[in-house]
Design an enzyme around this catalytic site. Structure first.
Site, short mmCIF file in Angstrom:
data_model
loop_
_atom_site.label_atom_id
_atom_site.label_comp_id
_atom_site.label_asym_id
_atom_site.label_seq_id
_atom_site.Cartn_x
_atom_site.Cartn_y
_atom_site.Cartn_z
N SER A 133 -82.51 -45.03 -45.53
CA SER A 133 -83.75 -44.31 -45.23
C SER A 133 -84.32 -43.63 -46.49
CB SER A 133 -83.53 -43.29 -44.10
OG SER A 133 -83.06 -43.91 -42.93
N TYR B 85 -77.20 -53.85 -35.58
CA TYR B 85 -78.65 -54.03 -35.57
C TYR B 85 -79.02 -55.21 -34.66
CZ TYR B 85 -78.29 -51.12 -39.78
OH TYR B 85 -78.00 -50.12 -40.68
N1 LIG Z 1 -75.78 -46.86 -42.62
C1 LIG Z 1 -76.57 -46.36 -41.70
O1 LIG Z 1 -76.14 -45.65 -40.81
C2 LIG Z 1 -78.04 -46.64 -41.77
C3 LIG Z 1 -78.96 -45.86 -41.04
C4 LIG Z 1 -80.32 -46.16 -41.15
C5 LIG Z 1 -80.73 -47.20 -41.97
N2 LIG Z 1 -79.82 -47.95 -42.65
C6 LIG Z 1 -80.23 -49.05 -43.56
O2 LIG Z 1 -81.19 -48.56 -44.49
C7 LIG Z 1 -82.37 -49.34 -44.45
C8 LIG Z 1 -83.59 -48.50 -44.77
O3 LIG Z 1 -83.66 -47.35 -43.94
P1 LIG Z 1 -84.76 -47.12 -42.82
O4 LIG Z 1 -85.35 -48.42 -42.43
O5 LIG Z 1 -84.14 -46.25 -41.81
O6 LIG Z 1 -85.84 -46.19 -43.52
P2 LIG Z 1 -86.84 -46.29 -44.76
O7 LIG Z 1 -86.54 -47.47 -45.58
O8 LIG Z 1 -86.82 -44.95 -45.35
O9 LIG Z 1 -88.25 -46.46 -44.01
C9 LIG Z 1 -88.58 -47.55 -43.22
C10 LIG Z 1 -89.89 -47.26 -42.52
O10 LIG Z 1 -90.90 -47.04 -43.48
C11 LIG Z 1 -91.99 -47.91 -43.30
N3 LIG Z 1 -92.38 -48.35 -44.66
C12 LIG Z 1 -91.64 -49.05 -45.54
N4 LIG Z 1 -92.28 -49.22 -46.71
C13 LIG Z 1 -93.47 -48.60 -46.57
C14 LIG Z 1 -94.57 -48.41 -47.43
N5 LIG Z 1 -94.57 -48.88 -48.67
N6 LIG Z 1 -95.65 -47.71 -46.95
C15 LIG Z 1 -95.66 -47.22 -45.68
N7 LIG Z 1 -94.62 -47.36 -44.83
C16 LIG Z 1 -93.53 -48.04 -45.26
C17 LIG Z 1 -91.48 -49.03 -42.44
O11 LIG Z 1 -92.48 -49.47 -41.56
P3 LIG Z 1 -93.05 -50.98 -41.58
O12 LIG Z 1 -91.95 -51.86 -41.13
O13 LIG Z 1 -94.17 -50.90 -40.61
O14 LIG Z 1 -93.46 -51.22 -42.99
C18 LIG Z 1 -90.36 -48.37 -41.64
O15 LIG Z 1 -90.86 -47.79 -40.47
C19 LIG Z 1 -82.35 -49.94 -43.03
O16 LIG Z 1 -83.16 -51.09 -42.95
C20 LIG Z 1 -80.89 -50.22 -42.82
O17 LIG Z 1 -80.54 -51.47 -43.43
C21 LIG Z 1 -78.49 -47.66 -42.57
#
Ligand SMILES: NC(=O)c1ccc[n+]([C@@H]2O[C@H](COP(=O)([O-])OP(=O)(O)OC[C@H]3O[C@@H](n4cnc5c(N)ncnc54)[C@H](OP(=O)(O)O)[C@@H]3O)[C@@H](O)[C@H]2O)c1
Length: 329
Positions: free
Chosen positions: A204, A57
């Site tokens: 996610s 990241y």
């Molecule tokens: N192991 C892997 O391969 C892998 C892959 C992907 C992710 N990850 C990890 O998983 C974590 C979470 O996954 P992710 O970030 O991909 O997806 P997520 O948590 O499903 O969604 C994040 C997105 O949702 C928005 N969001 C969050 N809370 C919200 C709410 N209450 N209302 C409206 N929009 C909201 C955020 O935008 P804003 O910032 O504008 O709020 C961001 O764009 C990552 O941060 C990472 O640490 C790991």
């Protein structure tokens, strides 16, 4: 906030963690450092003790950010990070690399960036087809014996790989995508984790933001936003998939909660050893997401969700083909 335990060796974490990727990478420009530090520290003040990062990241920037933000209360939090890629001079990923000597180098560098002497949870980010998983698990086992790492994790690993790794070094947690719009882990992965006593950290969990209702077919993403290349986020797919968001909206209204909270509460209701790590760059959304820990879905609610979701077919792959090829099955 309530605590949950990942794996059989007592890794206790808050029932909801904070995914920190989006603060540095993936969803448009990085958040300004002081703002990002404030968000991470507010999460801690609100009871979050589980913070998710990765070497990839940034690369590197996110670990540095967590190192700075969490330093004042390092001993009260669990930091998870990941190894497994090479990077080119521009910071792009240039292939997988889970060779033992590389894992060791990444661990030493991550310890410095995270300003700590131990990584609480060290995940392999993607299964490397060039390196037997036994060698990967064996290397992390040595790092644990040396005191540099506390727990071992895998990400997007298939059931066979999980079993092979676990036989060498007990796996505390699997981190893979799981949410109301990606339920593949239910067929083979979750039963395997249950049998072996391994925790599950859905990434996610908000469907990369889609399940919250904040994104629709007209939403324009920043040119650097990863969602531009995800088939599930094509405008046509978003239009079709809106049915799922509408459903979540209806349930949220009944439960006096928000769609994001229902999406997270649903995950937590599946198993007591599931710990979602929603990501956000915004304080208000952080509060909202943490609030999901107080939303209880009854058996009746869960049946109603199941029934409604079963009538919806989600459109579009969750990854473009070249990235799907990296997923171990
Ligand atoms: N192991 C892997 O391969 C892998 C892959 C992907 C992710 N990850 C990890 O998983 C974590 C979470 O996954 P992710 O970030 O991909 O997806 P997520 O948590 O499903 O969604 C994040 C997105 O949702 C928005 N969001 C969050 N809370 C919200 C709410 N209450 N209302 C409206 N929009 C909201 C955020 O935008 P804003 O910032 O504008 O709020 C961001 O764009 C990552 O941060 C990472 O640490 C790991």
């Amino acid at each position: 906030m309530q605590k949950r335990t990942l794996g059989k060796n007592g890794l206790a974490v808050s029932a909801i963690g904070l995914g920190c990727m989006g603060l540095s990478y993936g969803y448009g420009p990085a958040t300004q450092t002081q703002q990002a530090i404030k968000l991470i520290r507010t999460a801690f003040e609100r009871g979050v003790t589980f913070f998710d990062s990765a070497e990839a990241y940034g690369p590197y920037k996110n670990e540095e950010l967590l190192g700075e933000a969490l330093a004042p209360f390092r001993d009260q939090v669990v930091i998870a990070t990941k190894f497994g890629f090479n990077f080119n001079a521009e910071g792009g990923q240039s292939g997988m690399n889970s060779r033992p000597e590389h894992i060791r180098q990444v661990a030493d560098a991550a310890l410095k960036r995270l300003r700590t002497d131990v990584i609480d949870l060290f995940y392999q980010h993607r299964v490397d087809p060039e390196v037997p998983i036994e060698d990967v698990a064996g290397t992390v086992k040595e790092l644990i014996e040396e005191g540099k790492v506390k727990h071992f994790g895998l990400s997007e690993a298939g059931a066979r790989t999980i079993r092979r790794a676990h036989a060498v070094q007990p796996v505390a947690a699997l981190q893979s995508e799981y949410s109301l719009w990606w339920r593949e882990p239910e067929t083979e992965i979750i039963p395997t984790l249950e049998e072996l006593g391994i925790g599950f950290v859905p990434f996610s969990p908000l469907g990369k933001g889609f399940l919250t209702g904040a994104i629709n077919e007209n939403t324009a993403f920043d040119s650097t936003d990863f969602r531009n290349i995800v088939p599930r986020f094509s405008p046509e797919a978003r239009k079709t998939n809106q049915a799922l968001v509408d459903l979540l909206d209806r349930i949220a209204l009944q439960k006096k909660a928000t769609s994001a909270q229902i999406a997270l509460a649903w995950l937590m209701a599946q198993k007591p050893w599931i710990v979602p790590i929603p990501g956000t760059t915004k304080l208000l959304r952080l509060e909202e997401n943490i609030g999901a820990a107080a939303v209880e879905l009854t058996e009746r609610d869960l049946h109603a969700i199941e029934d409604a979701v079963s009538k919806i077919t989600v459109q579009g792959d969750r990854y473009p083909a070249h990235l799907q090829a990296r997923v171990d099955r």
